[in-house]
Motif scaffolding. Structure first.
Motif, mmCIF file in Angstrom:
data_model
loop_
_atom_site.group_PDB
_atom_site.id
_atom_site.type_symbol
_atom_site.label_atom_id
_atom_site.label_comp_id
_atom_site.label_asym_id
_atom_site.label_seq_id
_atom_site.Cartn_x
_atom_site.Cartn_y
_atom_site.Cartn_z
ATOM 1 N N THR B 34 0.844 -1.193 0.000
ATOM 2 C CA THR B 34 0.000 0.000 0.000
ATOM 3 C C THR B 34 0.881 1.245 0.000
ATOM 4 N N TYR B 35 0.648 2.091 -0.974
ATOM 5 C CA TYR B 35 1.331 3.377 -1.065
ATOM 6 C C TYR B 35 0.391 4.455 -0.532
ATOM 7 N N GLU B 36 0.948 5.387 0.216
ATOM 8 C CA GLU B 36 0.123 6.485 0.741
ATOM 9 C C GLU B 36 0.673 7.807 0.228
ATOM 10 N N ALA B 43 -2.062 10.531 -5.568
ATOM 11 C CA ALA B 43 -2.275 9.085 -5.708
ATOM 12 C C ALA B 43 -2.581 8.739 -7.166
ATOM 13 N N ASN B 65 -7.770 1.954 -5.218
ATOM 14 C CA ASN B 65 -7.480 3.311 -4.766
ATOM 15 C C ASN B 65 -8.631 3.808 -3.904
ATOM 16 N N ASN B 68 -6.229 8.861 -0.895
ATOM 17 C CA ASN B 68 -4.767 9.039 -0.990
ATOM 18 C C ASN B 68 -3.995 7.713 -0.923
ATOM 19 N N ARG B 69 -4.701 6.600 -0.967
ATOM 20 C CA ARG B 69 -4.050 5.299 -0.848
ATOM 21 C C ARG B 69 -4.218 4.480 -2.105
ATOM 22 N N THR B 71 -3.384 0.499 -3.193
ATOM 23 C CA THR B 71 -2.904 -0.827 -2.809
ATOM 24 C C THR B 71 -2.740 -1.669 -4.063
#
Lengths: 97, 97
Positions: B34-36, B43, B65, B68-69, B71
């Protein structure tokens, strides 16, 4: 102010969406729809168009993409359920395919 | 030909990813991260950059999505598990943030 859909609002605003591929989630006041495209570029092009409207209206979908499929879940976190903003965005997404 | 990662490949190629926020999924030969980001535009900008590489390499993530996340789940459907293509795309995604 954003408010949860009233019973009347649900009847008049949700029914056309439910007749157009959206369904109510179990156990959560949200709607979901899966769009299918010919391939990944088509799916992502749809997401890009949708992203601009979501940001413009400051109302963002929870969505998943797997190659040619995009599954969109809409709810309004601030009110803990469906609002007119979800209906507005759902209608727009249906236009963007 | 794409092949599943060998034991040696797993050790040498997966370990750096696992040290960088990726983890192995339970019950499926796939990796997830997971990118934040600061907000939705950031994002989605990441997703747009990633989409171009995914299409260029014909290797596409399953990804979700929510504001703001983002995965991302990577696996290689053709081989029923992780391949060098997943490692390559994972490394690229980490560079694109």
């Amino acid at each position: 102010m954003t408010e949860r859909l009233s019973d009347t609002g649900r009847k008049t605003m949700l029914e056309p969406l439910l007749a157009n591929g959206w369904r109510l989630l179990d156990g959560r006041d949200a709607i979901i729809k899966t769009y299918e495209f010919t391939d990944f570029p088509e799916a992502f092009a749809f997401m890009t168009r949708a992203a601009l409207w979501a940001e413009k209206w400051n109302h963002h979908p929870d969505w998943t993409n797997a190659w040619n499929r995009v599954t969109v879940t809409l709810t309004t976190h601030d009110v803990g359920g469906l609002s007119a903003q979800d209906v507005k965005l759902a209608r727009k997404l249906d236009q963007l395919t």
